[in-house]
Design a protein around this motif. Structure first.
Motif, mmCIF file in Angstrom:
data_model
loop_
_atom_site.group_PDB
_atom_site.id
_atom_site.type_symbol
_atom_site.label_atom_id
_atom_site.label_comp_id
_atom_site.label_asym_id
_atom_site.label_seq_id
_atom_site.Cartn_x
_atom_site.Cartn_y
_atom_site.Cartn_z
ATOM 1 N N ALA A 60 -7.870 -0.539 -10.476
ATOM 2 C CA ALA A 60 -7.015 -1.154 -9.466
ATOM 3 C C ALA A 60 -6.653 -2.584 -9.836
ATOM 4 O O ALA A 60 -7.480 -3.334 -10.349
ATOM 5 C CB ALA A 60 -7.714 -1.144 -8.109
ATOM 6 N N GLY A 61 -5.410 -2.938 -9.561
ATOM 7 C CA GLY A 61 -4.986 -4.322 -9.671
ATOM 8 C C GLY A 61 -5.314 -5.050 -8.380
ATOM 9 O O GLY A 61 -5.869 -4.479 -7.441
ATOM 10 N N PRO A 62 -4.969 -6.329 -8.283
ATOM 11 C CA PRO A 62 -5.258 -7.091 -7.072
ATOM 12 C C PRO A 62 -4.303 -6.735 -5.948
ATOM 13 O O PRO A 62 -3.221 -6.193 -6.173
ATOM 14 C CB PRO A 62 -5.034 -8.540 -7.520
ATOM 15 N N VAL A 63 -4.716 -7.031 -4.722
ATOM 16 C CA VAL A 63 -3.800 -6.963 -3.586
ATOM 17 C C VAL A 63 -2.848 -8.144 -3.744
ATOM 18 O O VAL A 63 -3.275 -9.288 -3.838
ATOM 19 C CB VAL A 63 -4.565 -7.030 -2.257
ATOM 20 N N THR A 64 -1.548 -7.850 -3.800
ATOM 21 C CA THR A 64 -0.556 -8.838 -4.207
ATOM 22 C C THR A 64 0.560 -8.959 -3.194
ATOM 23 O O THR A 64 1.113 -7.945 -2.744
ATOM 24 C CB THR A 64 0.032 -8.452 -5.584
ATOM 25 N N ALA A 65 0.899 -10.183 -2.828
ATOM 26 C CA ALA A 65 1.965 -10.416 -1.858
ATOM 27 C C ALA A 65 3.325 -10.147 -2.483
ATOM 28 O O ALA A 65 3.559 -10.440 -3.658
ATOM 29 C CB ALA A 65 1.897 -11.851 -1.348
ATOM 30 N N GLY A 66 4.230 -9.579 -1.684
ATOM 31 C CA GLY A 66 5.588 -9.345 -2.136
ATOM 32 C C GLY A 66 5.854 -7.898 -2.500
ATOM 33 O O GLY A 66 4.977 -7.037 -2.442
ATOM 34 N N GLN A 67 7.100 -7.629 -2.885
ATOM 35 C CA GLN A 67 7.510 -6.290 -3.285
ATOM 36 C C GLN A 67 6.979 -5.968 -4.678
ATOM 37 O O GLN A 67 6.871 -6.850 -5.526
ATOM 38 C CB GLN A 67 9.034 -6.188 -3.292
ATOM 39 N N PRO A 68 6.675 -4.704 -4.950
ATOM 40 C CA PRO A 68 6.293 -4.319 -6.309
ATOM 41 C C PRO A 68 7.472 -4.500 -7.261
ATOM 42 O O PRO A 68 8.630 -4.426 -6.865
ATOM 43 C CB PRO A 68 5.939 -2.830 -6.166
ATOM 44 N N ASP A 69 7.167 -4.735 -8.526
ATOM 45 C CA ASP A 69 8.184 -4.832 -9.567
ATOM 46 C C ASP A 69 7.737 -3.991 -10.747
ATOM 47 O O ASP A 69 6.735 -4.303 -11.374
ATOM 48 C CB ASP A 69 8.359 -6.291 -9.988
#
Length: 209
Positions: A60-69
């Motif tokens: 798993a990657g981090p919980v990230t703010a914003g839309q996925p890219d």
């Protein structure tokens, strides 16, 4: 999150492409956006809560703010900038993503969930209109009785040159919060881990708060 593997076709990304961005990666690519604090709610899925892979753990990657890219197929165009996401991958060709949006009101959350379901319902047709060499077929796997409800869908894409990808989507809501879970790999509907994905969806919605 595989959100995300590239389809072998004129810039069109399959469900798997939108889930992982690359095929066969051993670790999840981390988007260049700011991660949200560990204490932020709602909570996201842990790797062990995803449909089990027969030969690989999930990462798993981090919980990230914003839309996925890149934006995930079918649901990406509807995602607001206030979205938060987490991407997942295995050592092989299976990838996943969870995207969560906290709206200002319950009614806005209801409307957003309905928009996502509408976009998924028309996704196969839209993909084939964008690329005549692509055949897309989708299924609805029904509603899950968890919190304010969740709906599960499947999408299979096949190209004229032989690629075949299967993806699962779910849209769930708890109050003002809407979450989308995506899972994808190479294969067809016979390879879709529907029962496991439904369990993952229930867990995801239950963890929202």
């Amino acid at each position: 999150m595989g959100e995300i593997m590239q389809i072998r076709a004129r810039g069109i990304r399959t469900t798997v492409a939108a889930l992982a961005a690359v095929a066969g990666v051993a670790a999840v690519a981390v988007p260049a956006a700011a991660a949200t604090p560990a204490s932020a709610t709602p909570r996201f899925l842990e790797p062990a809560e995803l449909p089990p892979h027969p030969t690989s753990p999930w990462y798993a990657g981090p919980v990230t703010a914003g839309q996925p890219d890149p934006l995930p197929v079918c649901v990406g165009e509807a995602l607001p900038s206030i979205a938060t996401h987490r991407s997942y991958g295995t050592e092989f060709d299976t990838n996943a993503q969870q995207i969560t949006v906290v709206e200002r009101t319950v009614q806005r959350a209801k409307d957003f969930a309905a928009l996502l379901r509408k976009d998924i319902a028309g996704c196969a047709k839209k993909l084939m209109e964008q690329d005549p060499d692509l055949t897309a077929t989708q299924k609805s796997y029904g509603r899950l009785n968890v919190e304010e409800g969740a709906h599960v869908y499947g999408l299979h894409t096949a190209s004229a040159w032989g690629s075949s990808d299967i993806g699962l989507f779910s849209v769930g809501r708890d109050g003002r919060t809407v979450t989308v879970v995506l899972w994808g790999q190479m294969g067809n509907f016979q390879h879709a881990q529907v029962a496991d994905f439904k369990k993952t969806t229930v867990t995801a919605v239950n963890k929202l708060y």
